[in-house]
Each structure stands twice: as C-alpha cells, then as structure tokens.
Design an enzyme around this catalytic site. Structure first.
Site, PDB file in Angstrom:
ATOM      1  NE  ARG A 248      -2.729  -4.585  -2.882  1.00  0.00           N
ATOM      2  CZ  ARG A 248      -2.200  -3.974  -1.825  1.00  0.00           C
ATOM      3  NH1 ARG A 248      -2.351  -2.675  -1.672  1.00  0.00           N
ATOM      4  NH2 ARG A 248      -1.506  -4.652  -0.926  1.00  0.00           N
TER       5      ARG A 248
ATOM      6  CB  CYS B   4      -0.923   0.005   1.201  1.00  0.00           C
ATOM      7  SG  CYS B   4      -2.071  -1.373   1.252  1.00  0.00           S
TER       8      CYS B   4
END
Length: 217
Positions: free
Chosen positions: A131, A54
């Site tokens: 995601r 991330c």
C-alpha cells in the site's frame, strides 16, 4: 529515475526528484505521467483487487474524490492485476456498496510501474504491490511517499490534509506543524544566522523561542 535492484539493494524514488515516468493501460485508457503536468497527482497502489482492505480504501478514495479535484489533484490507482479484473472489481463495488470509482486504475501485469516506484517489497510479497502512496506536484516532482503494510488500510483524509499542507508550504514558504489543517497557525522557518536569531523574538511572531515561531497565514 528507475528502480534498480543490484546485490539485493533496491533504489527507490527520492523526494524532491522527478517522479519516474510511465505509460500504462488503465481503466480509462492509456495514461502517462506527462498527462498530469500542471496538476497534482496522487498515485497509489494496492495489493490486489477483490480484497476487503483494498475495497475499503477505494471506497474512501472515491468518497473524497471531489475534494481532491477541488485541490487541483487527480487520483490514479494501481495494482498488479489485469484491466479486466479492475473493471470487474469496480463494477462489483458499485453493485455491492453503491459507490462509483471514477478515477483510473493502472493495469500493471508486468510490474514495470510498480517496480519503478518501489511498490514491490520482497519482504511483504514478490508478486503484489504494497500500500504505497505518492504525491507528485504539477512539475512532476515527487513530494511525498508513504508505505503501509498489507494488513492495514490507509487513512485517506490524511493524504488530503498532506496535499493541502504541501500547497500551503509552496505558496507561503512556510512549514506546517503536526496535524495542520487550513486555518491553523503555521511554522515560520528558523533563522539562518546568528543576527537573524537575535532579532527573531521581536519580529511580531508567536514565539516560544528563537527557533520555534508560529504565525497566521
């Protein structure tokens, strides 16, 4: 549109339909979907703050932020973490990687925004958003959505490319081929009847066959 879970069937947002409305606390104050009316919005989720994959994605979004802004698009992140966690993380990214995160990040502890956008996939995690990336147009219509697994980071330049392709398609009423970039030839929509198909090859386009023609913008 809302994400509805019934008999283990989840209804996700749909392309070319209004994006689910939201009002949420962010690192830049309260944000609503309506705040972005008249602009493109790239809304994206990540599984958790202070995680390595991330972090690479947020750094990439930050490095391309000005390019998104130049295309008339804002960025808006989200994870099922608190405001305080988001603030601590972006401060850590600035300290450790010398990158400023200038776009807001939604606090979604209740998972209300994540669920309405289908960001929570029980097969991946019950408590984290996957995601997911959503491209919302200036009228609030959902134009594209892409999901990635927890283990693999996104290519941020691809979303910039997709945004430019969508804008070109809207402006010029064309389609774009695989990997299209500004300056490349575009696809002429196929003929819609037999007479149009008969004349297509003589209309001045770069045609391989009646259904497959390209042109310069």
């Amino acid at each position: 549109m809302e994400n509805i879970e019934q008999n283990n069937i989840v209804a996700f947002p749909q392309l070319n339909k209004p994006a689910p409305a939201f009002e949420a606390k962010t690192t830049h104050g309260i944000k609503k979907l309506s705040d972005y009316k008249g602009k493109w919005l790239i809304l994206f989720s990540h599984p958790a703050d202070f995680t390595p994959v991330c972090t690479t994605e947020f750094i990439a979004f930050a490095k391309h932020h000005d390019e998104f802004l130049a295309e008339g698009a804002d960025l808006l992140g989200l994870s099922i973490d608190s405001y305080y966690s988001h603030v601590a993380w972006i401060r850590n990214i600035k300290e450790k990687f010398s990158v400023d995160i200038k776009f807001p990040i939604i606090e979604d502890l209740s998972m209300s925004v994540a669920k309405s956008y289908g960001m929570v996939h029980p097969g991946a995690s019950d408590t984290s958003a996957v995601r997911a990336t959503f491209v919302i147009d200036p009228k609030g219509i959902l134009r594209a959505m892409v999901y990635y697994p927890m283990s693999n980071g996104r290519s941020i330049p691809e979303f910039l490319r997709l945004l430019r392709a969508l804008k070109a398609a809207d402006t010029h009423k064309i389609a774009t081929p695989e990997g299209w970039q500004p300056g490349d030839k575009v696809i002429v929509p196929p003929p819609q009847n037999a007479d149009a198909a008969e004349s297509r090859m003589s209309e001045g386009y770069e045609c391989t066959d009646w259904y497959f023609c390209k042109k310069d913008l």
